[in-house]
Motif scaffolding. Structure first.
Motif, PDB file in Angstrom:
ATOM      1  N   ILE A 147      56.811  75.018  67.738  1.00 41.27           N
ATOM      2  CA  ILE A 147      56.311  74.952  66.358  1.00 41.27           C
ATOM      3  C   ILE A 147      55.756  73.290  66.241  1.00 41.27           C
ATOM      4  CG2 ILE A 147      56.146  74.874  63.854  1.00 41.27           C
ATOM      5  CD1 ILE A 147      58.037  77.288  64.211  1.00 41.27           C
ATOM      6  N   LEU A 148      54.752  72.989  66.150  1.00 38.77           N
ATOM      7  CA  LEU A 148      54.437  71.546  65.577  1.00 38.77           C
ATOM      8  C   LEU A 148      54.645  71.264  64.046  1.00 38.77           C
ATOM      9  CD1 LEU A 148      52.998  68.800  66.605  1.00 38.77           C
ATOM     10  CD2 LEU A 148      50.731  69.470  65.615  1.00 38.77           C
ATOM     11  N   LEU A 149      55.348  70.317  63.949  1.00 43.51           N
ATOM     12  CA  LEU A 149      56.127  69.902  62.678  1.00 43.51           C
ATOM     13  C   LEU A 149      55.455  68.394  62.104  1.00 43.51           C
ATOM     14  CD1 LEU A 149      59.666  71.234  62.963  1.00 43.51           C
ATOM     15  CD2 LEU A 149      57.940  72.613  61.889  1.00 43.51           C
ATOM     16  N   ARG A 150      55.347  68.328  60.894  1.00 46.72           N
ATOM     17  CA  ARG A 150      55.167  66.934  60.484  1.00 46.72           C
ATOM     18  C   ARG A 150      55.847  66.645  59.323  1.00 46.72           C
ATOM     19  NH1 ARG A 150      48.861  66.442  58.354  1.00 46.72           N
ATOM     20  NH2 ARG A 150      49.093  67.879  56.782  1.00 46.72           N
ATOM     21  N   ARG A 151      56.537  65.643  58.890  1.00 45.42           N
ATOM     22  CA  ARG A 151      56.913  64.779  57.839  1.00 45.42           C
ATOM     23  C   ARG A 151      56.128  63.681  57.406  1.00 45.42           C
ATOM     24  NH1 ARG A 151      62.332  65.810  55.917  1.00 45.42           N
ATOM     25  NH2 ARG A 151      62.223  63.369  55.317  1.00 45.42           N
ATOM     26  N   GLN A 152      55.768  63.677  56.231  1.00 45.67           N
ATOM     27  CA  GLN A 152      54.715  62.802  55.567  1.00 45.67           C
ATOM     28  C   GLN A 152      55.379  61.739  54.531  1.00 45.67           C
ATOM     29  OE1 GLN A 152      51.320  65.346  54.171  1.00 45.67           O
ATOM     30  NE2 GLN A 152      50.190  64.532  55.963  1.00 45.67           N
ATOM     31  N   GLN A 153      55.055  60.631  54.592  1.00 45.26           N
ATOM     32  CA  GLN A 153      55.515  59.735  53.626  1.00 45.26           C
ATOM     33  C   GLN A 153      54.411  59.104  52.808  1.00 45.26           C
ATOM     34  OE1 GLN A 153      57.884  56.380  55.194  1.00 45.26           O
ATOM     35  NE2 GLN A 153      58.611  55.748  53.409  1.00 45.26           N
ATOM     36  N   LEU A 154      54.583  58.796  51.494  1.00 44.03           N
ATOM     37  CA  LEU A 154      53.553  58.295  50.829  1.00 44.03           C
ATOM     38  C   LEU A 154      53.886  56.413  50.873  1.00 44.03           C
ATOM     39  CD1 LEU A 154      52.757  60.589  47.908  1.00 44.03           C
ATOM     40  CD2 LEU A 154      51.786  60.657  50.157  1.00 44.03           C
ATOM     41  N   VAL A 155      52.941  55.870  51.047  1.00 46.40           N
ATOM     42  CA  VAL A 155      53.047  54.384  50.864  1.00 46.40           C
ATOM     43  C   VAL A 155      52.037  53.762  50.151  1.00 46.40           C
ATOM     44  CG1 VAL A 155      54.349  54.282  53.241  1.00 46.40           C
ATOM     45  CG2 VAL A 155      52.000  54.073  53.107  1.00 46.40           C
ATOM     46  N   GLN A 156      52.310  52.751  49.370  1.00 49.50           N
ATOM     47  CA  GLN A 156      51.412  52.125  48.503  1.00 49.50           C
ATOM     48  C   GLN A 156      50.801  51.005  49.192  1.00 49.50           C
ATOM     49  OE1 GLN A 156      52.334  49.700  44.788  1.00 49.50           O
ATOM     50  NE2 GLN A 156      51.638  51.680  43.742  1.00 49.50           N
ATOM     51  N   ARG A 157      49.282  50.891  49.204  1.00 48.14           N
ATOM     52  CA  ARG A 157      48.720  49.839  49.941  1.00 48.14           C
ATOM     53  C   ARG A 157      47.601  49.144  48.772  1.00 48.14           C
ATOM     54  NH1 ARG A 157      49.898  50.294  55.159  1.00 48.14           N
ATOM     55  NH2 ARG A 157      50.183  52.556  56.053  1.00 48.14           N
ATOM     56  N   ARG A 185      51.557  58.073  55.678  1.00 51.70           N
ATOM     57  CA  ARG A 185      52.125  57.839  56.813  1.00 51.70           C
ATOM     58  C   ARG A 185      52.921  58.980  57.258  1.00 51.70           C
ATOM     59  NH1 ARG A 185      56.243  53.454  56.246  1.00 51.70           N
ATOM     60  NH2 ARG A 185      54.263  52.095  56.292  1.00 51.70           N
ATOM     61  N   GLU A 186      52.654  59.493  58.466  1.00 50.99           N
ATOM     62  CA  GLU A 186      53.239  60.963  59.058  1.00 50.99           C
ATOM     63  C   GLU A 186      53.735  60.715  60.352  1.00 50.99           C
ATOM     64  OE1 GLU A 186      49.834  63.733  59.108  1.00 50.99           O
ATOM     65  OE2 GLU A 186      49.615  63.387  61.218  1.00 50.99           O
ATOM     66  N   ASN A 187      54.839  61.432  60.703  1.00 48.23           N
ATOM     67  CA  ASN A 187      55.588  61.705  61.738  1.00 48.23           C
ATOM     68  C   ASN A 187      55.614  62.977  62.381  1.00 48.23           C
ATOM     69  OD1 ASN A 187      56.396  58.948  62.050  1.00 48.23           O
ATOM     70  ND2 ASN A 187      57.934  59.263  60.571  1.00 48.23           N
ATOM     71  N   LEU A 188      55.347  63.234  63.525  1.00 49.29           N
ATOM     72  CA  LEU A 188      55.398  64.534  64.177  1.00 49.29           C
ATOM     73  C   LEU A 188      56.342  65.079  64.992  1.00 49.29           C
ATOM     74  CD1 LEU A 188      51.448  64.436  65.204  1.00 49.29           C
ATOM     75  CD2 LEU A 188      52.425  65.514  63.182  1.00 49.29           C
ATOM     76  N   TYR A 189      56.766  66.223  65.045  1.00 47.35           N
ATOM     77  CA  TYR A 189      57.751  66.879  66.011  1.00 47.35           C
ATOM     78  C   TYR A 189      57.418  68.235  66.379  1.00 47.35           C
ATOM     79  CZ  TYR A 189      60.117  63.384  62.728  1.00 47.35           C
ATOM     80  OH  TYR A 189      60.449  62.203  61.956  1.00 47.35           O
ATOM     81  N   LEU A 190      58.224  68.603  67.423  1.00 44.80           N
ATOM     82  CA  LEU A 190      58.380  69.876  67.639  1.00 44.80           C
ATOM     83  C   LEU A 190      59.485  70.537  67.288  1.00 44.80           C
ATOM     84  CD1 LEU A 190      57.257  69.426  71.654  1.00 44.80           C
ATOM     85  CD2 LEU A 190      55.856  70.178  69.502  1.00 44.80           C
ATOM     86  N   GLY A 191      59.368  71.852  66.719  1.00 41.03           N
ATOM     87  CA  GLY A 191      60.384  72.647  66.468  1.00 41.03           C
ATOM     88  C   GLY A 191      60.551  73.675  67.535  1.00 41.03           C
ATOM     89  N   THR A 192      61.838  73.721  68.155  1.00 42.46           N
ATOM     90  CA  THR A 192      61.946  74.534  69.313  1.00 42.46           C
ATOM     91  C   THR A 192      62.266  75.806  68.936  1.00 42.46           C
ATOM     92  OG1 THR A 192      64.391  73.873  69.565  1.00 42.46           O
ATOM     93  CG2 THR A 192      62.716  72.393  70.622  1.00 42.46           C
ATOM     94  N   PRO A 193      62.346  76.868  69.826  1.00 42.50           N
ATOM     95  CA  PRO A 193      62.794  78.388  69.547  1.00 42.50           C
ATOM     96  C   PRO A 193      64.339  78.324  69.378  1.00 42.50           C
ATOM     97  CG  PRO A 193      61.167  78.269  71.375  1.00 42.50           C
ATOM     98  CD  PRO A 193      61.539  77.032  71.181  1.00 42.50           C
ATOM     99  N   GLN A 194      65.026  77.491  69.715  1.00 44.35           N
ATOM    100  CA  GLN A 194      66.508  77.311  69.581  1.00 44.35           C
ATOM    101  C   GLN A 194      66.775  76.684  68.041  1.00 44.35           C
ATOM    102  OE1 GLN A 194      64.815  76.030  72.412  1.00 44.35           O
ATOM    103  NE2 GLN A 194      65.166  78.043  73.437  1.00 44.35           N
ATOM    104  N   GLY A 195      65.834  76.199  67.447  1.00 42.53           N
ATOM    105  CA  GLY A 195      66.111  75.800  66.290  1.00 42.53           C
ATOM    106  C   GLY A 195      66.352  74.025  66.139  1.00 42.53           C
ATOM    107  N   SER A 196      66.157  73.511  67.207  1.00 44.84           N
ATOM    108  CA  SER A 196      66.118  71.919  67.263  1.00 44.84           C
ATOM    109  C   SER A 196      64.741  71.191  67.129  1.00 44.84           C
ATOM    110  CB  SER A 196      67.007  71.492  68.373  1.00 44.84           C
ATOM    111  OG  SER A 196      66.149  71.979  69.716  1.00 44.84           O
ATOM    112  N   ILE A 197      65.066  70.041  67.001  1.00 44.60           N
ATOM    113  CA  ILE A 197      63.997  69.280  66.861  1.00 44.60           C
ATOM    114  C   ILE A 197      63.426  68.220  67.851  1.00 44.60           C
ATOM    115  CG2 ILE A 197      63.020  67.151  65.249  1.00 44.60           C
ATOM    116  CD1 ILE A 197      62.746  69.715  63.792  1.00 44.60           C
ATOM    117  N   VAL A 198      62.310  67.998  68.245  1.00 42.17           N
ATOM    118  CA  VAL A 198      61.956  67.007  69.140  1.00 42.17           C
ATOM    119  C   VAL A 198      61.013  65.956  68.591  1.00 42.17           C
ATOM    120  CG1 VAL A 198      60.765  66.485  71.709  1.00 42.17           C
ATOM    121  CG2 VAL A 198      62.385  68.715  71.217  1.00 42.17           C
ATOM    122  N   ALA A 199      61.278  64.732  68.656  1.00 38.19           N
ATOM    123  CA  ALA A 199      60.319  63.802  67.730  1.00 38.19           C
ATOM    124  C   ALA A 199      59.170  63.504  68.836  1.00 38.19           C
ATOM    125  CB  ALA A 199      61.248  62.516  67.524  1.00 38.19           C
TER     126      ALA A 199
END
Length: 251
Positions: A147-157, A185-199
């Protein structure tokens, strides 16, 4: 008032969070008009929702106007819709004008109405040497099993009024600045079938490294369809394609 972290430590599901505490949680929360939250105990909560990504805490406004405080460890999954986009101190006459809003802010509008699912994974907050992981929220962008996952952070500019998209001749620079808008601002990850995260710190490199047997076909597919490895929508298609290749190879 107790310090913030101590306050969060004693909050329980169903507690009503005072407005003063809401202001302390985060300067940049994500606010949504509706949500469905499935808890680990099987209960389902619905209501408008504030997502504090940096703390992995949900604040859900219930039908009786109480606010339920739900940490990631109590959540199985949730979905949100109708993000309320903030332009902070951007002058009102420019907030809905594409001529005066940076393109990256306009793109956020594509996500406002669609339902956006989130999952919970253990995460070390990108500290590779961290001794332990804690549950954290990730937005799900594709099917799976990887699974492609993302976390987003809001930043003020600050708004760069001298930039080209403000020099259209339709309006003069407003008085009263400086002005600000909220960027993502976003960071992307893979969620593996084993339940772990790959940045995916370098998405092209890291995605191909995770799918070494399929790497050459993934690159050809990206070139054929004009997909890049930095746009999250494009990357979701590439991960789905990689999943299909791996499924065929396992048959």
């Amino acid at each position: 008032m107790l310090p913030l972290l101590r306050t969060l430590g004693i909050l329980t599901l169903g507690s009503v969070l005072p407005q003063a505490a809401l202001g302390q949680l985060s300067a940049t929360p994500r606010t949504f008009t509706s949500s469905t939250v499935v808890l680990t105990n099987g209960d389902t909560l619905r209501g408008s929702l504030i997502l504090h990504s940096e703390l992995d805490v949900l604040l859900i406004t219930m039908a009786d106007n109480t606010v339920r405080t739900v940490p990631a460890m109590m959540v199985r999954t949730f979905a949100v819709r109708g993000e309320i986009m903030s332009f902070d101190r951007l002058p009102a006459q420019y907030r809905n004008s594409s001529a005066f809003v940076p393109a990256r802010v306009r793109r956020r509008g594509q996500d406002v109405q669609r339902s956006r699912p989130f999952l919970v994974y253990p995460w070390n907050r990108d500290r590779d040497q961290a001794p332990a992981s804690a549950p954290a929220f990730f937005e799900r962008l594709n099917g799976g099993p990887v699974i492609l996952l993302r976390r987003q952070q809001l930043v003020q500019r600050a708004v760069p009024w001298s930039d080209a998209y403000f020099n259209t001749g339709y309006a003069a620079r407003p008085a009263g600045g400086p002005y600000y808008y909220t960027d993502v601002r976003e960071n992307l990850y893979l969620g593996t079938p084993q339940g772990s995260i790959v940045a995916l710190r370098k998405p092209r490199r890291d995605l191909l490294a995770y799918f070494p047997a399929e790497a050459a076909q993934i690159e050809r597919y990206a070139e054929e369809y004009g997909l890049n490895f930095t746009d999250s929508a494009h990357l979701a298609r590439l991960v789905d394609y990689a999943n299909s290749l791996r499924a065929v190879a396992m048959q």
